[in-house]
Write a protein that holds these residues in place. Sequence first.
Motif, short mmCIF file in Angstrom:
data_model
loop_
_atom_site.label_atom_id
_atom_site.label_comp_id
_atom_site.label_asym_id
_atom_site.label_seq_id
_atom_site.Cartn_x
_atom_site.Cartn_y
_atom_site.Cartn_z
N SER A 1 34.88 50.18 37.22
CA SER A 1 33.93 50.98 36.44
C SER A 1 34.49 52.35 36.09
N GLU B 1 33.94 47.90 43.95
CA GLU B 1 34.53 49.16 43.47
C GLU B 1 35.03 49.99 44.65
N PHE C 1 33.77 45.36 31.41
CA PHE C 1 32.59 44.67 30.86
C PHE C 1 31.33 45.42 31.26
N ARG D 1 38.30 33.07 42.26
CA ARG D 1 38.67 33.14 43.66
C ARG D 1 37.76 34.14 44.39
N ASP D 2 37.05 33.62 45.40
CA ASP D 2 36.29 34.52 46.29
C ASP D 2 36.67 34.20 47.73
N VAL E 1 28.49 39.59 40.85
CA VAL E 1 27.67 39.82 39.66
C VAL E 1 28.55 39.80 38.40
N MET E 2 29.64 40.56 38.42
CA MET E 2 30.46 40.68 37.21
C MET E 2 31.40 39.50 37.03
N LYS F 1 41.04 47.36 45.82
CA LYS F 1 41.61 46.88 44.54
C LYS F 1 43.13 46.93 44.59
N ASN G 1 38.38 45.16 36.12
CA ASN G 1 37.04 45.48 35.60
C ASN G 1 36.47 46.72 36.31
N1 LIG Z 1 27.53 45.52 38.58
C1 LIG Z 1 27.70 46.20 37.45
O1 LIG Z 1 26.75 46.57 36.75
C2 LIG Z 1 29.10 46.51 36.97
C3 LIG Z 1 29.33 46.79 35.61
C4 LIG Z 1 30.63 47.00 35.16
C5 LIG Z 1 31.68 46.98 36.07
N2 LIG Z 1 31.44 46.73 37.40
C6 LIG Z 1 32.59 46.69 38.32
O2 LIG Z 1 32.90 45.32 38.58
C7 LIG Z 1 33.46 45.20 39.88
C8 LIG Z 1 32.69 44.17 40.67
O3 LIG Z 1 31.36 44.61 40.79
P1 LIG Z 1 30.16 43.59 41.13
O4 LIG Z 1 28.90 44.35 40.88
O5 LIG Z 1 30.38 42.29 40.45
O6 LIG Z 1 30.38 43.40 42.71
P2 LIG Z 1 29.89 42.18 43.64
O7 LIG Z 1 29.83 42.74 45.02
O8 LIG Z 1 28.69 41.53 43.06
O9 LIG Z 1 31.10 41.14 43.55
C9 LIG Z 1 32.34 41.34 44.14
C10 LIG Z 1 32.85 40.02 44.66
O10 LIG Z 1 34.20 40.19 45.08
C11 LIG Z 1 34.39 39.42 46.26
N3 LIG Z 1 35.57 39.88 46.98
C12 LIG Z 1 35.71 40.89 47.88
N4 LIG Z 1 37.00 40.96 48.27
C13 LIG Z 1 37.68 40.00 47.60
C14 LIG Z 1 39.04 39.58 47.58
N5 LIG Z 1 39.96 40.18 48.34
N6 LIG Z 1 39.39 38.54 46.78
C15 LIG Z 1 38.46 37.93 46.00
N7 LIG Z 1 37.16 38.29 45.99
C16 LIG Z 1 36.78 39.31 46.77
C17 LIG Z 1 33.08 39.58 47.02
O11 LIG Z 1 32.92 38.57 48.01
C18 LIG Z 1 32.06 39.50 45.89
O12 LIG Z 1 31.64 38.17 45.65
C19 LIG Z 1 33.45 46.60 40.48
O13 LIG Z 1 34.69 47.21 40.26
C20 LIG Z 1 32.37 47.29 39.69
O14 LIG Z 1 32.51 48.73 39.65
C21 LIG Z 1 30.19 46.48 37.86
#
Ligand SMILES: NC(=O)c1ccc[n+]([C@@H]2O[C@H](COP(=O)([O-])OP(=O)(O)OC[C@H]3O[C@@H](n4cnc5c(N)ncnc54)[C@H](O)[C@@H]3O)[C@@H](O)[C@H]2O)c1
Length: 249
Positions: free
Chosen positions: A125, A98, A147, A35-36, A16-17, A103, A123
């Motif tokens: 939270s 998270e 963000f 990179r995923d 998502v982020m 991380k 990024n």
């Molecule tokens: N969703 C929100 O509203 C929001 C807002 C601000 C900050 N955040 C923070 O952003 C971060 C990501 O959240 P999100 O909601 O995007 O999560 P998400 O689950 O949508 O995305 C995380 C991605 O990381 C990938 N991933 C897992 N392990 C990995 C690795 N070793 N290398 C590369 N990719 C890997 C996953 O496959 C997934 O696609 C978290 O720390 C979260 O707290 C989220």
Amino acid sequence: MKVDDIKLIGVMGGGVMGGGIAQSCIVAGFHVSIRDLNGELNEKTRETMIEGRFGLRGAVERGKLTQEQLDEALGNLSFTTNVEDLRDADLIIEAVPEDRELKKKVFAELDSAIKPEAVFATNTSGFAISDLNEAVSRKAQFIGMHFFSPAFVMRLIEIIYAPETSEDTIKLLEDVGEKIRKETVRVKDAPNAYGFVANRIYFAAVAEARKVMDEEIASVDDINKAMRFGFNWPAGPLEMVAGARKGWQ
Ligand SMILES: NC(=O)c1ccc[n+]([C@@H]2O[C@H](COP(=O)([O-])OP(=O)(O)OC[C@H]3O[C@@H](n4cnc5c(N)ncnc54)[C@H](O)[C@@H]3O)[C@@H](O)[C@H]2O)c1
């Protein structure tokens, strides 16, 4: 390093982020490699970035971007499953789930794979930057870059600095923020509190709104209405984020 020296941004995790952050960066002219973990996840991210609710196609339809700008932005975007492909990145923005240990593991891997001059931004939270930076040797070049969702739309970035973060790194991130047309605020790392500035204040308001709801002083609709019309909030405290009425995990 200056903002114009950034030739490649590596985004770790294209969920998502990560996808939304990458959208903001490619539209501003940065080359980004996401990179995923596998090709399917990367394909899903690409699709969401273009066709999703807050995607680039919608931005063209709403007149915020031209088709030419969309094509140019997509020309700046690439995907990989291999961390080694990011080794020449100048800035890494980490957006994996998270999970503190995950991380730290990801940053330890990045620290040995990515060139030593590169800056690392997380990024997270709310995890302490002075804790996450223990995973790397480049502590002066390690910083929080928080963000808000949806990242392509929301204007704020909180820039969180630990005692070890250099002023050059803070300034670089402020300049990146400006280039991708966001507003930035500086936040000192506070290891004993989760949520930096905006979320701490917002969650405090939501907790109070839930107390008012539990005391049955006003209906849920009226609590939301009070903040929408009394303070011009775009949505009430019990409707803005899913889960607000039930409480947070
Ligand atoms: N969703 C929100 O509203 C929001 C807002 C601000 C900050 N955040 C923070 O952003 C971060 C990501 O959240 P999100 O909601 O995007 O999560 P998400 O689950 O949508 O995305 C995380 C991605 O990381 C990938 N991933 C897992 N392990 C990995 C690795 N070793 N290398 C590369 N990719 C890997 C996953 O496959 C997934 O696609 C978290 O720390 C979260 O707290 C989220």
